[in-house]
Design an enzyme around this catalytic site. Structure first.
Site, PDB file in Angstrom:
ATOM      1  CG  ASP A 170      -5.673  -3.824  -1.663  1.00 33.55           C
ATOM      2  OD1 ASP A 170      -5.510  -3.202  -0.521  1.00 33.55           O
ATOM      3  OD2 ASP A 170      -5.798  -4.857  -2.085  1.00 33.55           O
ATOM      4  CG  ASP A 229      -8.227  -0.092   9.813  1.00 31.25           C
ATOM      5  OD1 ASP A 229      -8.896  -0.052  11.008  1.00 31.25           O
ATOM      6  OD2 ASP A 229      -8.623  -0.453   8.743  1.00 31.25           O
ATOM      7  CG  PHE A 235     -12.673  -0.401   2.418  1.00 27.46           C
ATOM      8  CD1 PHE A 235     -11.995  -1.146   3.459  1.00 27.46           C
ATOM      9  CD2 PHE A 235     -12.699  -0.683   1.238  1.00 27.46           C
ATOM     10  CE1 PHE A 235     -11.135  -1.903   3.157  1.00 27.46           C
ATOM     11  CE2 PHE A 235     -11.988  -1.423   0.678  1.00 27.46           C
ATOM     12  CZ  PHE A 235     -10.812  -2.144   1.707  1.00 27.46           C
ATOM     13  CB  VAL A 236     -10.347   5.047   2.122  1.00 30.36           C
ATOM     14  CG1 VAL A 236     -11.323   5.816   2.871  1.00 30.36           C
ATOM     15  CG2 VAL A 236      -9.191   4.649   3.009  1.00 30.36           C
ATOM     16  NE  ARG A 290      -2.384  -3.068  -4.105  1.00 27.03           N
ATOM     17  CZ  ARG A 290      -2.162  -3.218  -2.940  1.00 27.03           C
ATOM     18  NH1 ARG A 290      -2.276  -2.201  -1.879  1.00 27.03           N
ATOM     19  NH2 ARG A 290      -2.589  -4.551  -2.289  1.00 27.03           N
ATOM     20  CE  LYS A 344     -10.481   3.588   7.549  1.00 25.81           C
ATOM     21  NZ  LYS A 344     -10.894   2.263   7.074  1.00 25.81           N
ATOM     22  CD  GLU A 398       1.940   0.327   7.005  1.00 22.68           C
ATOM     23  OE1 GLU A 398       1.348   0.753   5.969  1.00 22.68           O
ATOM     24  OE2 GLU A 398       1.610  -0.780   7.778  1.00 22.68           O
ATOM     25  CG  ASP A 399      -1.017   1.957   3.174  1.00 21.21           C
ATOM     26  OD1 ASP A 399      -0.543   1.418   3.888  1.00 21.21           O
ATOM     27  OD2 ASP A 399      -1.797   1.495   2.141  1.00 21.21           O
ATOM     28  N   GLY A 451       0.687  -1.207   0.035  1.00 24.69           N
ATOM     29  CA  GLY A 451      -0.061  -0.120  -0.069  1.00 24.69           C
ATOM     30  C   GLY A 451       0.854   1.153  -0.188  1.00 24.69           C
TER      31      GLY A 451
END
Ligand code: PRP
Length: 184
Positions: free
Chosen positions: A161, A105, A154-155, A167, A133, A101-102, A46
């Protein structure tokens, strides 16, 4: 029908991402102004797009390495199980390490990675994540730089992805519910 047709709405526009990434790069430059070199560790898959843009704003000498972990598979909720699929190529002993990191969560992936990398005796270990988040956090993980705090939606896009798609989108978007319904 292209992948953009599956997006219900754009949460963070491309231009806003690029502005924020430039700010994060400047923040890294300030923090490491006295360091000879930094090692940027991209958590695949990601974070690949974020790293590519971020490093263009980092003026401190740096190298990059990659780790790949997996927790989600094709599902929209974390299984809570973290596996290392690809480990770093080189030792990080004595190095100034930034984990890129992307999204954070539940925090389980980052908690696992930071604990794992800390055992390898880096000189310092910091975390730069594009998205966080906070409402989903199950494990408290220290974040040094956060691009955007986002709600529990949910992004996809900008590296993130769903079932390995989306992506490539240059923005962060929210998928139409029908796309992932029944697969969470
Ligand atoms: C995503 C993301 C983080 C992790 C965050 O990776 O890149 O690594 O989940 O979730 P957590 O805080 O609940 O652990 P994913 O496993 O989907 O792999 P990918 O980056 O290859 O898509």
């Amino acid at each position: 029908m292209g992948v953009r047709d599956d997006v219900a709405r754009v949460l963070i526009e491309e231009a806003a991402i690029q502005r924020r990434v430039a700010e994060l790069g400047a923040a890294l430059n300030a923090t490491y102004s006295d360091a000879d070199r930094v090692l940027m560790v991209c958590v695949l898959k990601g974070a690949f797009m974020f790293l590519a843009d971020l490093m263009r704003h980092v003026e401190v000498r740096h190298e990059m390495d990659f780790m790949e972990t997996s927790s989600y598979g094709d599902r929209t909720v974390s299984s809570g199980v973290v596996r290392i699929l690809l480990d770093l190529e080189r030792s990080i002993e004595g190095r100034h390490v930034v984990i890129v990191e992307d999204i954070v969560d539940s925090g389980r992936t980052l908690d696992y990675i930071t604990r794992n990398l800390a055992t390898r005796r880096p000189a310092s270990l910091r975390v730069c994540t594009l998205l966080s988040k906070p409402s989903r956090r199950e494990i408290a993980v220290p974040l040094d730089w956060v691009g955007f705090e986002i709600p529990d939606e949910f992004v996809v896009g900008y590296g993130l992805d769903f079932a390995e798609q989306y992506r490539n989108l240059p923005f962060i978007g929210v998928l139409k519910e029908a796309i992932y319904a029944g697969r969470g």
